[in-house]
Design a protein around this motif. Structure first.
Motif, PDB file in Angstrom:
ATOM      1  N   VAL A  95       0.834  -1.255  -0.010  1.00 14.85           N
ATOM      2  CA  VAL A  95      -0.045   0.007   0.211  1.00 14.85           C
ATOM      3  C   VAL A  95       0.755   1.112   0.035  1.00 14.85           C
ATOM      4  CG1 VAL A  95      -1.758   1.471   1.197  1.00 14.85           C
ATOM      5  CG2 VAL A  95      -1.901  -1.234   1.223  1.00 14.85           C
ATOM      6  N   VAL A  96       0.776   2.294  -0.961  1.00 11.58           N
ATOM      7  CA  VAL A  96       1.560   3.205  -1.128  1.00 11.58           C
ATOM      8  C   VAL A  96       0.510   4.602  -0.880  1.00 11.58           C
ATOM      9  CG1 VAL A  96       2.930   4.594  -2.475  1.00 11.58           C
ATOM     10  CG2 VAL A  96       3.110   2.166  -2.672  1.00 11.58           C
ATOM     11  N   VAL A  97       0.929   5.386   0.064  1.00 12.52           N
ATOM     12  CA  VAL A  97      -0.181   6.674   0.107  1.00 12.52           C
ATOM     13  C   VAL A  97       0.683   7.678  -0.265  1.00 12.52           C
ATOM     14  CG1 VAL A  97       0.666   6.796   2.526  1.00 12.52           C
ATOM     15  CG2 VAL A  97      -1.362   8.044   1.649  1.00 12.52           C
ATOM     16  N   VAL A  98       0.166   8.717  -1.198  1.00 12.76           N
ATOM     17  CA  VAL A  98       0.736   9.664  -1.619  1.00 12.76           C
ATOM     18  C   VAL A  98       0.501  10.992  -0.733  1.00 12.76           C
ATOM     19  CG1 VAL A  98       1.003  11.446  -3.559  1.00 12.76           C
ATOM     20  CG2 VAL A  98       0.789   8.709  -4.141  1.00 12.76           C
ATOM     21  N   ALA A  99       1.288  11.136   0.401  1.00 15.71           N
ATOM     22  CA  ALA A  99       1.046  12.190   1.433  1.00 15.71           C
ATOM     23  C   ALA A  99       2.262  12.342   2.284  1.00 15.71           C
ATOM     24  CB  ALA A  99      -0.058  12.094   2.262  1.00 15.71           C
ATOM     25  N   ASP A 100       2.449  13.747   2.691  1.00  9.10           N
ATOM     26  CA  ASP A 100       3.515  13.738   3.800  1.00  9.10           C
ATOM     27  C   ASP A 100       3.723  12.694   4.955  1.00  9.10           C
ATOM     28  OD1 ASP A 100       5.468  14.764   5.522  1.00  9.10           O
ATOM     29  OD2 ASP A 100       4.866  16.834   5.513  1.00  9.10           O
ATOM     30  N   SER A 101       4.665  12.034   4.938  1.00  7.55           N
ATOM     31  CA  SER A 101       4.867  10.825   5.977  1.00  7.55           C
ATOM     32  C   SER A 101       4.758  11.296   7.429  1.00  7.55           C
ATOM     33  CB  SER A 101       6.097  10.234   5.688  1.00  7.55           C
ATOM     34  OG  SER A 101       7.215  11.035   5.813  1.00  7.55           O
ATOM     35  N   SER A 102       5.066  12.602   7.645  1.00  2.06           N
ATOM     36  CA  SER A 102       5.091  13.259   9.014  1.00  2.06           C
ATOM     37  C   SER A 102       3.656  13.530   9.471  1.00  2.06           C
ATOM     38  CB  SER A 102       5.913  14.577   9.182  1.00  2.06           C
ATOM     39  OG  SER A 102       5.405  15.855   8.364  1.00  2.06           O
ATOM     40  N   ILE A 103       2.477  13.695   8.796  1.00  2.43           N
ATOM     41  CA  ILE A 103       1.550  13.880   9.124  1.00  2.43           C
ATOM     42  C   ILE A 103       0.898  12.668  10.033  1.00  2.43           C
ATOM     43  CG2 ILE A 103      -1.069  14.332   8.428  1.00  2.43           C
ATOM     44  CD1 ILE A 103       0.020  15.486   5.835  1.00  2.43           C
ATOM     45  N   PRO A 104       0.375  13.064  11.418  1.00  6.58           N
ATOM     46  CA  PRO A 104      -0.184  12.030  12.162  1.00  6.58           C
ATOM     47  C   PRO A 104      -1.183  11.032  11.495  1.00  6.58           C
ATOM     48  CG  PRO A 104      -0.288  14.010  13.252  1.00  6.58           C
ATOM     49  CD  PRO A 104       0.109  14.410  11.873  1.00  6.58           C
ATOM     50  N   THR A 105      -1.961  11.427  10.585  1.00  2.76           N
ATOM     51  CA  THR A 105      -2.948  10.371  10.089  1.00  2.76           C
ATOM     52  C   THR A 105      -2.237   9.446   9.242  1.00  2.76           C
ATOM     53  OG1 THR A 105      -4.769  12.344   9.891  1.00  2.76           O
ATOM     54  CG2 THR A 105      -5.072  10.360   8.657  1.00  2.76           C
ATOM     55  N   VAL A 106      -1.277   9.800   8.473  1.00 10.05           N
ATOM     56  CA  VAL A 106      -0.535   8.956   7.528  1.00 10.05           C
ATOM     57  C   VAL A 106       0.565   8.061   8.423  1.00 10.05           C
ATOM     58  CG1 VAL A 106       1.649   8.770   5.681  1.00 10.05           C
ATOM     59  CG2 VAL A 106      -0.279  10.844   5.835  1.00 10.05           C
ATOM     60  N   GLN A 107       0.884   8.855   9.623  1.00 14.25           N
ATOM     61  CA  GLN A 107       1.667   7.723  10.612  1.00 14.25           C
ATOM     62  C   GLN A 107       0.661   6.584  11.040  1.00 14.25           C
ATOM     63  OE1 GLN A 107       4.993   7.501  11.536  1.00 14.25           O
ATOM     64  NE2 GLN A 107       5.207   8.765   9.635  1.00 14.25           N
TER      65      GLN A 107
END
Length: 230
Positions: A95-107
C-alpha cells in the motif's frame, strides 16, 4: 486529475493491461482475477476475491485539507477501508499513500493504528473544546431569530455562547421563501460539557415549541453537534 484521466494515463503506461474504473454511476461490485488495473473513486473500490496486489492512495492532500472537523478521521477511515482490500504484506501486498509521511494520519495508516489516531484526535478536541469532548448546539437564522430563540430558552448552567458566526460554506439556509438577505443569516453556537447535552437539547426544544405556538416571524433551525461548525 480525475479518475477518468488517471485511467487514461495508466492505460497508456501499461499497454495491454485491462484498466477498469469504478465510481459515479458506474460502481463495480467486484473485479475478476488476473492482472488488471482498477481506478476507483473514494468508497467505490470493488472487491477482489484474491485481494489486490497493491493499492496507490492518491490525493491525500485534498482529503486531509478539507475544512471539516472530521477530515482526518474520515480520511483514515477511507484509507484503511481501501488498504484492507489488499493482500497481506507476507503475500506480497503493498500500500502506497501519496502524502507527507510526517502527518499523524499518515503515520496512523503506516502503523495500522486507528485507535491511537482516535485518541490523539480526542485529546486535540478536548484542548480546543470541540465535540465529542463537549456538546455543541447550532442555531441558524437571522440575527432577530437567534436573539428571539435565546430569549425564549432557559439554558442550563454552564452553557457558553459562541458567535454569531457566518453559516458554513454550502450550508442550507434554515428556511425557504423568506425575504431575508442570505448574508443576514448567521449561526450561533452553544457549548456545554458532555454531561449537560440532554438538558441543552431539552431547553432548545422547549424554546422552539414556544416560538412555534406564538408563530414567530423569523424561523430558526437547531442542530445538536453539527458536522460542519462554520
Amino acid at each position: 486529475m480525475g479518475a477518468g484521466r488517471t485511467a487514461e494515463e495508466l492505460g497508456r503506461a501499461f499497454a495491454g493491461v485491462p484498466v477498469r474504473t469504478s465510481g459515479g454511476d458506474a460502481v463495480l461490485a467486484d473485479v475478476p482475477g488476473g492482472a488488471s488495473l482498477v481506478v476507483a473513486t473514494v468508497g467505490a473500490e470493488p472487491y477482489a476475491p484474491d485481494g489486490y496486489g497493491a493499492a496507490l492512495l492518491l490525493d491525500g492532500w485534498a482529503l486531509l485539507g478539507r475544512p471539516d472537523l472530521r477530515a482526518a478521521e474520515e480520511t483514515l477511515r477511507r484509507w484503511t477501508a481501501a488498504a484492507a482490500l489488499v493482500r497481506p504484506g507476507r503475500d506480497g501486498g503493498s500500500v502506497v499513500v501519496v502524502a507527507d509521511s510526517s502527518i499523524p494520519t499518515v503515520q496512523a495508516l503506516v502503523r495500522w493504528d486507528p485507535v491511537g489516531h482516535a485518541a490523539g484526535q480526542l485529546a486535540e478536541r478536548v484542548e480546543v473544546g470541540f465535540p465529542p469532548a463537549v456538546h455543541l448546539a447550532a442555531i441558524d437564522g437571522t440575527a432577530a431569530a437567534i436573539a428571539d430563540m435565546l430569549e425564549a430558552s432557559e439554558l442550563p448552567e454552564g452553557t457558553e455562547r459562541l458567535g454569531p458566526v457566518p453559516l458554513p460554506a454550502g450550508a442550507r439556509r434554515p428556511f425557504a421563501g423568506d425575504d431575508a438577505d442570505p448574508a443576514d443569516v448567521e449561526r450561533m453556537l452553544l457549548r456545554i460539557p458532555r454531561g449537560g447535552g440532554r438538558a441543552l437539547a431539552a431547553a432548545l426544544r422547549a424554546a422552539q415549541a414556544v416560538r412555534g405556538a406564538r408563530k414567530a416571524a423569523h424561523p430558526a433551525r437547531v442542530q445538536i453537534d453539527p458536522l460542519h461548525i462554520g
